[in-house]
Scaffold this motif. Structure first.
Motif, PDB file in Angstrom:
ATOM      1  N   ARG A  21       0.879  -1.180   0.000  1.00 34.02           N
ATOM      2  CA  ARG A  21       0.000   0.000   0.000  1.00 34.02           C
ATOM      3  C   ARG A  21       0.910   1.221   0.000  1.00 34.02           C
ATOM      4  NH1 ARG A  21      -5.044   0.140   0.392  1.00 34.02           N
ATOM      5  NH2 ARG A  21      -5.240   1.983   1.652  1.00 34.02           N
ATOM      6  N   GLU A  22       0.558   2.196  -0.802  1.00 37.65           N
ATOM      7  CA  GLU A  22       1.358   3.415  -0.876  1.00 37.65           C
ATOM      8  C   GLU A  22       0.443   4.617  -1.059  1.00 37.65           C
ATOM      9  OE1 GLU A  22       3.783   3.929  -4.449  1.00 37.65           O
ATOM     10  OE2 GLU A  22       2.700   2.261  -5.331  1.00 37.65           O
ATOM     11  N   PRO A  23       0.929   5.801  -0.675  1.00 36.44           N
ATOM     12  CA  PRO A  23       0.103   7.003  -0.827  1.00 36.44           C
ATOM     13  C   PRO A  23      -0.108   7.353  -2.298  1.00 36.44           C
ATOM     14  CG  PRO A  23       2.166   7.497   0.338  1.00 36.44           C
ATOM     15  CD  PRO A  23       2.217   6.076  -0.082  1.00 36.44           C
ATOM     16  N   LEU A  24      -1.182   8.066  -2.544  1.00 35.16           N
ATOM     17  CA  LEU A  24      -1.366   8.678  -3.852  1.00 35.16           C
ATOM     18  C   LEU A  24      -0.645  10.021  -3.831  1.00 35.16           C
ATOM     19  CD1 LEU A  24      -5.116   7.894  -4.531  1.00 35.16           C
ATOM     20  CD2 LEU A  24      -3.152   7.027  -5.819  1.00 35.16           C
ATOM     21  N   THR A  25      -0.072  10.380  -4.962  1.00 33.87           N
ATOM     22  CA  THR A  25       0.705  11.614  -5.073  1.00 33.87           C
ATOM     23  C   THR A  25       0.158  12.467  -6.207  1.00 33.87           C
ATOM     24  OG1 THR A  25       2.673  10.659  -4.088  1.00 33.87           O
ATOM     25  CG2 THR A  25       3.028  12.504  -5.570  1.00 33.87           C
ATOM     26  N   LEU A  26       0.173  13.765  -5.989  1.00 35.97           N
ATOM     27  CA  LEU A  26      -0.232  14.730  -6.993  1.00 35.97           C
ATOM     28  C   LEU A  26       1.013  15.169  -7.751  1.00 35.97           C
ATOM     29  CD1 LEU A  26      -2.571  16.468  -8.089  1.00 35.97           C
ATOM     30  CD2 LEU A  26      -2.014  18.147  -6.303  1.00 35.97           C
ATOM     31  N   PHE A  27       1.015  14.976  -9.053  1.00 34.50           N
ATOM     32  CA  PHE A  27       2.111  15.387  -9.933  1.00 34.50           C
ATOM     33  C   PHE A  27       1.663  16.689 -10.593  1.00 34.50           C
ATOM     34  CE2 PHE A  27       2.706  11.021  -9.097  1.00 34.50           C
ATOM     35  CZ  PHE A  27       4.048  10.739  -9.238  1.00 34.50           C
ATOM     36  N   LEU A  28       2.436  17.752 -10.330  1.00 39.22           N
ATOM     37  CA  LEU A  28       2.069  19.109 -10.750  1.00 39.22           C
ATOM     38  C   LEU A  28       3.123  19.709 -11.665  1.00 39.22           C
ATOM     39  CD1 LEU A  28       1.414  20.230  -7.125  1.00 39.22           C
ATOM     40  CD2 LEU A  28      -0.331  20.390  -8.891  1.00 39.22           C
ATOM     41  N   PRO A  29       2.733  20.666 -12.522  1.00 39.48           N
ATOM     42  CA  PRO A  29       3.756  21.432 -13.233  1.00 39.48           C
ATOM     43  C   PRO A  29       4.646  22.121 -12.190  1.00 39.48           C
ATOM     44  CG  PRO A  29       1.568  21.903 -14.128  1.00 39.48           C
ATOM     45  CD  PRO A  29       1.369  21.078 -12.882  1.00 39.48           C
ATOM     46  N   ALA A  30       5.944  22.123 -12.399  1.00 43.43           N
ATOM     47  CA  ALA A  30       6.889  22.651 -11.409  1.00 43.43           C
ATOM     48  C   ALA A  30       6.587  24.093 -11.020  1.00 43.43           C
ATOM     49  CB  ALA A  30       8.315  22.528 -11.940  1.00 43.43           C
ATOM     50  N   MET A 102      -1.283   9.835  -9.183  1.00 46.86           N
ATOM     51  CA  MET A 102      -0.751   8.490  -9.414  1.00 46.86           C
ATOM     52  C   MET A 102      -0.135   7.972  -8.121  1.00 46.86           C
ATOM     53  SD  MET A 102       0.945   8.702 -13.230  1.00 46.86           S
ATOM     54  CE  MET A 102       2.198   9.905 -12.862  1.00 46.86           C
ATOM     55  N   ALA A 103       0.197   6.701  -8.129  1.00 47.61           N
ATOM     56  CA  ALA A 103       0.864   6.098  -6.975  1.00 47.61           C
ATOM     57  C   ALA A 103       2.187   6.815  -6.714  1.00 47.61           C
ATOM     58  CB  ALA A 103       1.110   4.619  -7.231  1.00 47.61           C
ATOM     59  N   ASP A 104       2.536   6.932  -5.446  1.00 47.57           N
ATOM     60  CA  ASP A 104       3.752   7.627  -5.040  1.00 47.57           C
ATOM     61  C   ASP A 104       5.012   7.033  -5.682  1.00 47.57           C
ATOM     62  OD1 ASP A 104       4.883   9.723  -3.216  1.00 47.57           O
ATOM     63  OD2 ASP A 104       5.900   7.972  -2.366  1.00 47.57           O
ATOM     64  N   SER A 105       5.011   5.747  -5.963  1.00 45.41           N
ATOM     65  CA  SER A 105       6.208   5.103  -6.527  1.00 45.41           C
ATOM     66  C   SER A 105       6.595   5.666  -7.895  1.00 45.41           C
ATOM     67  CB  SER A 105       6.021   3.588  -6.617  1.00 45.41           C
ATOM     68  OG  SER A 105       4.862   3.270  -7.356  1.00 45.41           O
ATOM     69  N   LEU A 126      -0.987  -2.207  -4.493  1.00 44.10           N
ATOM     70  CA  LEU A 126      -0.415  -3.051  -5.538  1.00 44.10           C
ATOM     71  C   LEU A 126      -0.729  -4.480  -5.124  1.00 44.10           C
ATOM     72  CD1 LEU A 126       1.243  -2.616  -8.114  1.00 44.10           C
ATOM     73  CD2 LEU A 126       3.289  -2.931  -6.750  1.00 44.10           C
ATOM     74  N   HIS A 127      -1.315  -5.260  -6.028  1.00 47.05           N
ATOM     75  CA  HIS A 127      -1.778  -6.606  -5.704  1.00 47.05           C
ATOM     76  C   HIS A 127      -1.009  -7.669  -6.473  1.00 47.05           C
ATOM     77  CE1 HIS A 127      -5.153  -4.077  -4.570  1.00 47.05           C
ATOM     78  NE2 HIS A 127      -5.521  -5.047  -3.770  1.00 47.05           N
ATOM     79  N   LEU A 128      -0.877  -8.812  -5.836  1.00 49.86           N
ATOM     80  CA  LEU A 128      -0.415 -10.010  -6.512  1.00 49.86           C
ATOM     81  C   LEU A 128      -1.666 -10.744  -6.975  1.00 49.86           C
ATOM     82  CD1 LEU A 128       2.258 -11.229  -3.954  1.00 49.86           C
ATOM     83  CD2 LEU A 128       2.633  -9.961  -6.068  1.00 49.86           C
TER      84      LEU A 128
END
Length: 165
Positions: A21-30, A102-105, A126-128
């Motif tokens: 399990r991982e956080p969701l991350t916001l990807f922004l224009p710099a 998207m996922a933090d990874s 993320l699942h197996l």
């Protein structure tokens, strides 16, 4: 014998197990004002910027995860673009078409022109995935090895450093 999938499948022929399990991350224009803040962004910011999303027909579970997140926060997402690959999503974010969730990874991709902020109180899994009822020797050994790594990570923390987790 085993696959890795971002979101769970709903198929009686398949068995699943949460791997990570991982956080969701916001990807922004710099250059976006939210990019300079350090604390996690509240989900409400998703209503302030167009989103670059996966098309539902190519990634229905990922698309639905993001739109559901918006709807639970009372937000109707504004779509800046819909694209099929992570690299294209990041390129459009860098070009200012909007932000992506998207996922933090995915932060490891370090796209120039893109800043990241975790979204407060969110997570994805993320699942197996494997054939239901199939616990052949290869899958059994894999699951045993995975359990051993998990236990070691839990006991010693990342990179074998005791006490960190």
């Amino acid at each position: 014998d085993v696959a890795v999938q971002r979101l769970p499948v709903r198929d009686a022929r398949l068995a699943t197990r949460v791997w990570v399990r991982e956080p969701l991350t916001l990807f922004l224009p710099a250059g976006h004002p939210l990019a300079t803040l350090r604390e996690p962004a509240p989900v409400s910011v998703l209503g302030e910027i167009p989103l670059v999303l996966w098309p539902r027909e190519s990634a229905p579970l990922a698309h639905d995860e993001i739109t559901s997140l918006c709807h639970h926060a009372g937000i109707v997402p504004r779509v800046g673009a819909r694209v099929r690959t992570v690299q294209t999503i990041l390129a459009l974010v860098a070009a200012g078409f909007g932000a992506a969730v998207m996922a933090d990874s995915y932060r490891v991709l370090h796209r120039e022109g893109v800043a990241t902020r975790r979204l407060a109180g969110t997570a994805t899994s993320l699942h197996l995935v494997w054939r239901a009822g199939d616990m052949g020797p290869l899958l059994t050994r894999f699951m045993t090895a995975l359990n051993a790594v998990r236990a070691r990570y839990r006991d010693e923390g990342p990179a074998g450093h005791a006490g960190r987790s």
